[in-house]
Design an enzyme around this catalytic site. Structure first.
Site, PDB file in Angstrom:
ATOM      1  N   PHE A   1      -4.674  -0.372   8.236  1.00 20.60           N
ATOM      2  CA  PHE A   1      -3.210  -0.308   8.125  1.00 20.60           C
ATOM      3  C   PHE A   1      -2.840   1.110   7.732  1.00 20.60           C
ATOM      4  CE2 PHE A   1       1.027  -0.385   6.513  1.00 20.60           C
ATOM      5  CZ  PHE A   1       1.678  -1.205   7.412  1.00 20.60           C
TER       6      PHE A   1
ATOM      7  N   ASP B   1      -7.155   8.207   4.340  1.00 18.19           N
ATOM      8  CA  ASP B   1      -5.814   7.705   4.048  1.00 18.19           C
ATOM      9  C   ASP B   1      -5.878   7.058   2.665  1.00 18.19           C
ATOM     10  OD1 ASP B   1      -3.493   6.296   3.698  1.00 18.19           O
ATOM     11  OD2 ASP B   1      -3.412   5.498   5.739  1.00 18.19           O
TER      12      ASP B   1
ATOM     13  N   LYS C   1       3.178   6.807  -1.347  1.00 27.23           N
ATOM     14  CA  LYS C   1       3.469   5.762  -2.330  1.00 27.23           C
ATOM     15  C   LYS C   1       3.641   6.287  -3.765  1.00 27.23           C
ATOM     16  CE  LYS C   1       1.363   1.996   0.336  1.00 27.23           C
ATOM     17  NZ  LYS C   1       2.514   1.268   0.837  1.00 27.23           N
TER      18      LYS C   1
HETATM   19  C1  LIG Z   1      -3.182   2.908   3.614  1.00 27.66           C
HETATM   20  C2  LIG Z   1      -1.744   3.018   4.036  1.00 27.66           C
HETATM   21  N1  LIG Z   1      -1.371   4.008   4.849  1.00 27.66           N
HETATM   22  C3  LIG Z   1      -0.100   4.158   5.235  1.00 27.66           C
HETATM   23  C4  LIG Z   1       0.885   3.290   4.809  1.00 27.66           C
HETATM   24  C5  LIG Z   1       2.310   3.478   5.265  1.00 27.66           C
HETATM   25  O1  LIG Z   1       3.130   3.910   4.234  1.00 27.66           O
HETATM   26  P1  LIG Z   1       4.709   3.786   4.341  1.00 27.66           P
HETATM   27  O2  LIG Z   1       5.052   2.334   4.258  1.00 27.66           O
HETATM   28  O3  LIG Z   1       5.241   4.587   3.189  1.00 27.66           O
HETATM   29  O4  LIG Z   1       5.104   4.379   5.671  1.00 27.66           O
HETATM   30  C6  LIG Z   1       0.537   2.240   3.954  1.00 27.66           C
HETATM   31  C7  LIG Z   1       1.562   1.271   3.487  1.00 27.66           C
HETATM   32  O5  LIG Z   1       1.280   0.190   3.040  1.00 27.66           O
HETATM   33  C8  LIG Z   1      -0.809   2.096   3.555  1.00 27.66           C
HETATM   34  O6  LIG Z   1      -1.198   1.105   2.749  1.00 27.66           O
END
Ligand SMILES: Cc1ncc(COP(=O)(O)O)c(C=O)c1O
Length: 427
Positions: free
Chosen positions: A165, A250, A279
């Site tokens: 994700f 990530d 976040k």
């Molecule tokens: C590992 C990871 N990358 C990217 C994102 C995307 O972040 P955003 O919702 O701020 O676009 C998330 C969101 O849950 C995430 O958990």
């Protein structure tokens, strides 16, 4: 933590307890109706309308108090209303909030330097949301591939993992394996190779001369807090170095204290070539995300090639600096490690009593409930009735990821509530 008891210490997490409700406010039922009527239905929230919050506790519009065991999907690692973060935001709000990157301001340089130093890297590309950081990381990796590695223009590929994700943009959902996230949003962006998560040999098999990056979550959050087998990150690091491929971590959900270290990669002593952060970097106040890397990588961007109106704005940078300062103390990482141990010890005691399996690291747990007892959603609704807010994922999994400032007895309260829910479902 010292500040969670503001303004009054929680007396009980009893959701039936109503105190100090503001009678001018819309009630939960009315709020649900408003949202159902006029907001796109892309979420299915629990029927709780939060009015205010401090630390790990939130209060709904009727005055009921709940323990927040989701913490904004880790965007609230430092809790609601952390005084240092609020003070930084307030001071900056009164001074300067936006310039665009057409002009300079005095928060950008210090923010980039402080965040880069925290990550042990050279440079920062500030953005806003997590998905933007991922998109930016993909663009930077491709450009690095063409400008530095010598991959023919337009031929770069990126290896990613199943059940990933990384956000919701069209390019990112192109390499999602979750039909709910992906189906109906094509045509899809090419250039991604999907291999099983946790399998370094599969990554090796997918790499060719045009591979520019391996993009992974060091712990897969949305997949249900999936921790890869020991040695996975180390193997990826060795592989990427040998094949001259960027290792992109990530850490938007796993980073900034959640797992008991500043970055989850640290558990294996691995330094990626690029961190994607978001976040918690915004302190639960504003969206702040970033790509962090060395000059050899981020130096491929030149004026006009990438940007964002709000990326690196003064308010975001001031809040981000406050977050970095909190992380520099090490206190939050320590709490996540210590409380995490307690959480996992207590949760593993529920295996066989309605819990099939528990995964996770630090203050972060994916709890697989026996599907015969109920769905994750049902468990979360019953937890809510006991004053605990958590989030289900993928059928019968419940996630616990409370703010790192949660008190030990409140953490126990959350586990006790789960035990109580499971006992009710077993009856
Ligand atoms: C590992 C990871 N990358 C990217 C994102 C995307 O972040 P955003 O919702 O701020 O676009 C998330 C969101 O849950 C995430 O958990």
């Amino acid at each position: 933590m010292t500040y969670t008891a503001d303004p009054a210490p929680p007396t009980a997490p009893d959701a039936a307890q109503v105190a100090g409700a503001d009678h001018d406010r819309a009630g939960t039922g009315q709020i649900i109706e408003q949202v159902e009527a006029r907001s796109a239905h892309n979420y299915h929230p629990l029927p709780v309308a939060v009015a205010e919050a401090r630390g790990a506790w939130v209060t709904d519009v009727e005055g009921r108090r709940y323990l927040d065991c989701l913490a904004g999907y880790s965007a609230l690692n430092f809790g609601h209303g952390h005084p240092a973060i609020l003070a930084a935001a307030r001071a900056q709000l009164d001074r300067l909030t936006l310039t665009s990157r057409a002009f300079l301001h005095d928060q950008l340089g210090p923010f980039c330097a402080e965040l880069a130093d925290l990550a042990g890297m050279d440079m920062v590309l500030p953005m806003n949301t997590g998905a933007e950081a991922v998109e930016s990381g993909i663009k930077v990796a491709r450009k690095w591939g063409y400008d530095v590695k010598g991959v023919p223009d337009g031929q770069g590929n990126i290896v990613v993992a199943e059940d990933n994700f990384h956000g919701r943009t069209t390019t990112i959902v192109s390499f999602s394996t979750d039909p709910l996230a992906r189906t109906g949003f094509g045509p899809y962006t090419p250039g991604f190779r999907i291999v099983p998560y946790g399998d370094a040999a599969a990554v090796e098999g997918a790499i060719d001369e045009n591979t520019v990056a391996v993009l992974i979550e060091p712990v897969q959050g949305e997949a249900g807090v999936v921790v890869p087998p020991p040695g996975y990150l180390t193997a990826l690091r060795e592989l990427c170095t040998r094949e001259r491929v960027l290792l992109v971590a990530d850490e938007i959900q796993s980073g900034l204290g959640r797992t008991g270290t500043t970055f989850a990669c640290e558990h294996e002593g691995v330094r990626p070539d690029m961190y994607l952060l978001g976040k918690a970097l915004g302190g639960g106040v504003v969206p702040v995300s970033a790509v962090v890397a060395d000059r050899e990588v981020l130096g491929v961007l030149h004026p006009g090639e990438h940007g964002s109106t709000f990326g690196g704005n003064p308010l975001a940078c001031a809040v981000g600096r406050a977050v970095v300062a909190l992380l520099r103390t090490g206190e939050y990482q320590r709490r996540a490690a210590e409380l995490g141990e307690r959480l996992h010890r207590r949760l593993s005691g529920l295996v066989g009593s309605g819990v099939v399996r528990v995964r996770g690291v630090g203050l972060w747990a994916g709890i697989d409930v026996d599907p015969d007892l109920g769905t994750g959603r049902q468990v979360c609704e019953l937890l809510m009735a006991r004053g605990v807010l958590a989030k289900d994922t993928h059928g019968s999994t419940v996630r616990f990821a409370p703010p790192l400032v949660i008190e030990e007895e409140d953490l126990d309260r959350a586990v006790d509530a789960l035990a109580d829910v499971l006992a009710e479902l077993r009856r």
